[in-house]
Scaffold this motif. Structure first.
Motif, PDB file in Angstrom:
ATOM      1  N   GLY A 237       0.876  -1.163   0.000  1.00 58.93           N
ATOM      2  CA  GLY A 237       0.000   0.000   0.000  1.00 58.93           C
ATOM      3  C   GLY A 237       0.917   1.217   0.000  1.00 58.93           C
ATOM      4  N   PHE A 238       2.092   1.010   0.586  1.00 62.04           N
ATOM      5  CA  PHE A 238       3.158   2.003   0.587  1.00 62.04           C
ATOM      6  C   PHE A 238       4.471   1.237   0.642  1.00 62.04           C
ATOM      7  CE2 PHE A 238       5.821   5.316   2.723  1.00 62.04           C
ATOM      8  CZ  PHE A 238       5.739   6.249   1.697  1.00 62.04           C
ATOM      9  N   TYR A 239       5.351   1.510  -0.302  1.00 58.51           N
ATOM     10  CA  TYR A 239       6.583   0.743  -0.436  1.00 58.51           C
ATOM     11  C   TYR A 239       7.561   0.992   0.711  1.00 58.51           C
ATOM     12  CZ  TYR A 239       5.454  -0.225  -5.377  1.00 58.51           C
ATOM     13  OH  TYR A 239       4.871  -0.653  -6.534  1.00 58.51           O
ATOM     14  N   ILE A 240       8.236  -0.069   1.129  1.00 55.98           N
ATOM     15  CA  ILE A 240       9.308   0.063   2.114  1.00 55.98           C
ATOM     16  C   ILE A 240      10.379   1.026   1.618  1.00 55.98           C
ATOM     17  CG2 ILE A 240      11.321  -1.190   3.049  1.00 55.98           C
ATOM     18  CD1 ILE A 240       9.419  -3.488   3.715  1.00 55.98           C
ATOM     19  N   LYS A 241      10.755   0.927   0.352  1.00 54.37           N
ATOM     20  CA  LYS A 241      11.819   1.788  -0.173  1.00 54.37           C
ATOM     21  C   LYS A 241      11.445   3.268  -0.062  1.00 54.37           C
ATOM     22  CE  LYS A 241      10.249   1.260  -4.992  1.00 54.37           C
ATOM     23  NZ  LYS A 241      10.613   0.703  -6.333  1.00 54.37           N
ATOM     24  N   HIS A 242      10.171   3.581  -0.209  1.00 53.28           N
ATOM     25  CA  HIS A 242       9.743   4.967  -0.092  1.00 53.28           C
ATOM     26  C   HIS A 242       9.662   5.399   1.375  1.00 53.28           C
ATOM     27  CE1 HIS A 242       7.773   4.803  -4.349  1.00 53.28           C
ATOM     28  NE2 HIS A 242       9.078   5.018  -4.388  1.00 53.28           N
ATOM     29  N   PHE A 243       9.319   4.464   2.247  1.00 52.48           N
ATOM     30  CA  PHE A 243       9.285   4.791   3.672  1.00 52.48           C
ATOM     31  C   PHE A 243      10.701   5.071   4.184  1.00 52.48           C
ATOM     32  CE2 PHE A 243       7.834   3.332   8.143  1.00 52.48           C
ATOM     33  CZ  PHE A 243       7.412   4.617   8.455  1.00 52.48           C
ATOM     34  N   ILE A 244      11.663   4.292   3.725  1.00 53.87           N
ATOM     35  CA  ILE A 244      13.059   4.543   4.097  1.00 53.87           C
ATOM     36  C   ILE A 244      13.474   5.935   3.643  1.00 53.87           C
ATOM     37  CG2 ILE A 244      15.454   3.867   3.642  1.00 53.87           C
ATOM     38  CD1 ILE A 244      14.428   0.949   3.499  1.00 53.87           C
ATOM     39  N   LYS A 245      13.082   6.299   2.420  1.00 54.03           N
ATOM     40  CA  LYS A 245      13.377   7.646   1.904  1.00 54.03           C
ATOM     41  C   LYS A 245      12.772   8.718   2.817  1.00 54.03           C
ATOM     42  CE  LYS A 245      10.500   9.316  -0.839  1.00 54.03           C
ATOM     43  NZ  LYS A 245       9.248  10.126  -0.816  1.00 54.03           N
ATOM     44  N   ASP A 246      11.523   8.525   3.214  1.00 50.17           N
ATOM     45  CA  ASP A 246      10.853   9.509   4.066  1.00 50.17           C
ATOM     46  C   ASP A 246      11.538   9.641   5.419  1.00 50.17           C
ATOM     47  OD1 ASP A 246       9.095   9.614   1.970  1.00 50.17           O
ATOM     48  OD2 ASP A 246       7.409   8.719   3.043  1.00 50.17           O
ATOM     49  N   MET A 247      11.892   8.504   6.001  1.00 53.15           N
ATOM     50  CA  MET A 247      12.551   8.543   7.304  1.00 53.15           C
ATOM     51  C   MET A 247      13.912   9.226   7.206  1.00 53.15           C
ATOM     52  SD  MET A 247      11.531   4.925   9.150  1.00 53.15           S
ATOM     53  CE  MET A 247      11.811   3.843   7.743  1.00 53.15           C
ATOM     54  N   MET A 261      16.128  11.798  17.424  1.00 56.12           N
ATOM     55  CA  MET A 261      15.000  10.950  17.086  1.00 56.12           C
ATOM     56  C   MET A 261      15.408   9.472  17.193  1.00 56.12           C
ATOM     57  SD  MET A 261      12.280  12.750  16.027  1.00 56.12           S
ATOM     58  CE  MET A 261      11.945  14.495  15.782  1.00 56.12           C
ATOM     59  N   PRO A 262      15.645   8.958  18.400  1.00 55.97           N
ATOM     60  CA  PRO A 262      16.114   7.571  18.530  1.00 55.97           C
ATOM     61  C   PRO A 262      15.121   6.540  18.021  1.00 55.97           C
ATOM     62  CG  PRO A 262      15.556   8.497  20.679  1.00 55.97           C
ATOM     63  CD  PRO A 262      15.537   9.632  19.710  1.00 55.97           C
ATOM     64  N   GLY A 263      13.825   6.767  18.237  1.00 55.86           N
ATOM     65  CA  GLY A 263      12.815   5.827  17.739  1.00 55.86           C
ATOM     66  C   GLY A 263      12.806   5.765  16.227  1.00 55.86           C
ATOM     67  N   LEU A 264      12.864   6.923  15.597  1.00 55.73           N
ATOM     68  CA  LEU A 264      12.872   6.997  14.138  1.00 55.73           C
ATOM     69  C   LEU A 264      14.143   6.365  13.580  1.00 55.73           C
ATOM     70  CD1 LEU A 264      11.544   8.071  11.541  1.00 55.73           C
ATOM     71  CD2 LEU A 264      12.757  10.226  11.920  1.00 55.73           C
ATOM     72  N   ASP A 265      15.256   6.619  14.215  1.00 48.48           N
ATOM     73  CA  ASP A 265      16.522   6.054  13.769  1.00 48.48           C
ATOM     74  C   ASP A 265      16.485   4.521  13.829  1.00 48.48           C
ATOM     75  OD1 ASP A 265      19.448   6.438  13.072  1.00 48.48           O
ATOM     76  OD2 ASP A 265      19.637   5.308  14.936  1.00 48.48           O
ATOM     77  N   LEU A 266      15.925   3.968  14.901  1.00 51.76           N
ATOM     78  CA  LEU A 266      15.805   2.517  15.026  1.00 51.76           C
ATOM     79  C   LEU A 266      14.916   1.955  13.925  1.00 51.76           C
ATOM     80  CD1 LEU A 266      16.117  -0.198  16.462  1.00 51.76           C
ATOM     81  CD2 LEU A 266      14.212   0.475  17.967  1.00 51.76           C
ATOM     82  N   ALA A 267      13.764   2.572  13.701  1.00 51.43           N
ATOM     83  CA  ALA A 267      12.847   2.083  12.671  1.00 51.43           C
ATOM     84  C   ALA A 267      13.503   2.097  11.300  1.00 51.43           C
ATOM     85  CB  ALA A 267      11.580   2.937  12.663  1.00 51.43           C
ATOM     86  N   LYS A 268      14.228   3.157  10.985  1.00 49.34           N
ATOM     87  CA  LYS A 268      14.889   3.244   9.685  1.00 49.34           C
ATOM     88  C   LYS A 268      15.904   2.119   9.515  1.00 49.34           C
ATOM     89  CE  LYS A 268      17.450   6.473   6.704  1.00 49.34           C
ATOM     90  NZ  LYS A 268      18.805   5.900   6.709  1.00 49.34           N
ATOM     91  N   ARG A 269      16.686   1.849  10.560  1.00 49.79           N
ATOM     92  CA  ARG A 269      17.686   0.787  10.467  1.00 49.79           C
ATOM     93  C   ARG A 269      17.021  -0.585  10.288  1.00 49.79           C
ATOM     94  NH1 ARG A 269      20.048   0.358  15.133  1.00 49.79           N
ATOM     95  NH2 ARG A 269      19.350   2.235  16.244  1.00 49.79           N
TER      96      ARG A 269
END
Length: 294
Positions: A237-247, A261-269
């Motif tokens: 519904g939304f690509y992982i590759k695009h979510f990585i770009k957004d993060m 942004m430790p939570g965001l950094d963890l999610a991106k990794r």
């Protein structure tokens, strides 16, 4: 500036997972719509339904009163608008550009400034709601730009979404989308862990969802993406590759504002790890695979 009427010619660039549904709403409302996508085959159904195919974004810009874009990455936005063969080289004064792509606030301001010099208008208007929101015309649309341009475009925007808010000047829509993605990123970790825990504990995850989705744990991701995880449906519904770009954009903006942004950094990794294992084109709910397979 007058509100747009159904006689306004609309150009739409980027007819992917969400863009295709958005074009259909415009066609259904009676607007003449000209379309372009790098993969022409993705516009075939829309052409059969009444859209007009154009050979390039520049060709669309020559004919359209309003040009909407929903492309992949900031560099795609930059080349489409500001490149040597970009739309601003071809569009007529008075043209309105609406960029639905999640891009950078800095680029949104550059495009606004360039349009202003040329007597054109822009709105940065990233959306949230995924494929379902686009299909059902229930997108949240976060808008940055001038009040009069926003009001002129509101009748058209209402064909695509139900929560449409002008957040401020150019770039404000993109900043707001970063807030949206930051909230989703850590929440997705929690949703995946909840479903993995339920299954490993021998519970029926569907029944667990019935209990927790309407309480304090409730979220869009829990209600809409957890069922897909349970079903083993990892289509985008939304690509992982695009979510990585957004993060990545959000982390860069946060660093510039001196915010950790430790939570965001963890999610991106975690998502980058998935992408490295071949999941870049899966939906964001595929994060579940990291916890539980089978």
């Amino acid at each position: 500036m007058k509100q747009l009427t159904s006689e306004a010619v609309i150009g739409f660039i980027g007819t992917g997972v969400m863009g295709k549904s958005m074009v259909r709403h415009l066609l259904k409302a009676g607007y003449p719509v000209h379309v372009y996508n790098r993969t022409k085959a993705k516009t075939d159904e829309l052409v059969q339904e009444g859209a007009v195919w154009e050979e390039s974004p520049a060709a669309i810009a020559k004919k359209a009163d309003v040009v909407m874009t929903m492309v992949g990455y900031p560099h795609d936005v930059e080349s489409t608008y500001l490149g040597d063969e970009g739309m601003m080289q071809s569009a007529k004064p008075g043209t309105i550009f609406i960029d639905f792509t999640t891009s950078t606030p800095t680029l949104a301001k550059r495009i606004y400034d360039e349009a202003k010099v040329r007597g054109m208008h822009t709105l940065d208007a990233p959306v949230s709601g995924g494929d379902v929101g686009a299909r059902e015309a229930r997108l949240a649309i976060m808008v940055g730009g001038e009040q009069e341009v926003y009001e002129a475009c509101l009748p058209v925007l209402k064909l695509l979404g139900t929560n449409i808010i002008l957040q401020g000047g150019a770039g404000s829509g993109q900043h707001t989308k970063m807030c949206n993605q930051i909230a989703i990123a850590s929440n997705m970790i929690g949703v995946c862990e909840a479903i993995a825990y339920a299954k490993q504990a021998g519970l029926a995850p569907e029944r667990v969802l019935e209990s927790i989705s309407t309480g304090a744990a409730g979220s869009w991701s829990l209600s809409n993406l957890a069922p897909r995880m349970i079903q083993g449906n990892f289509e985008p519904g939304f690509y992982i590759k695009h979510f990585i770009k957004d993060m990545g954009i959000a982390l860069a903006e946060a660093e510039a504002m001196n915010i950790e942004m430790p939570g965001l950094d963890l999610a991106k990794r975690m998502y980058e790890e998935l992408a490295e294992h071949g999941e870049a084109n899966s939906g964001t709910q595929a994060l579940y695979k990291r916890y539980f397979k089978g």
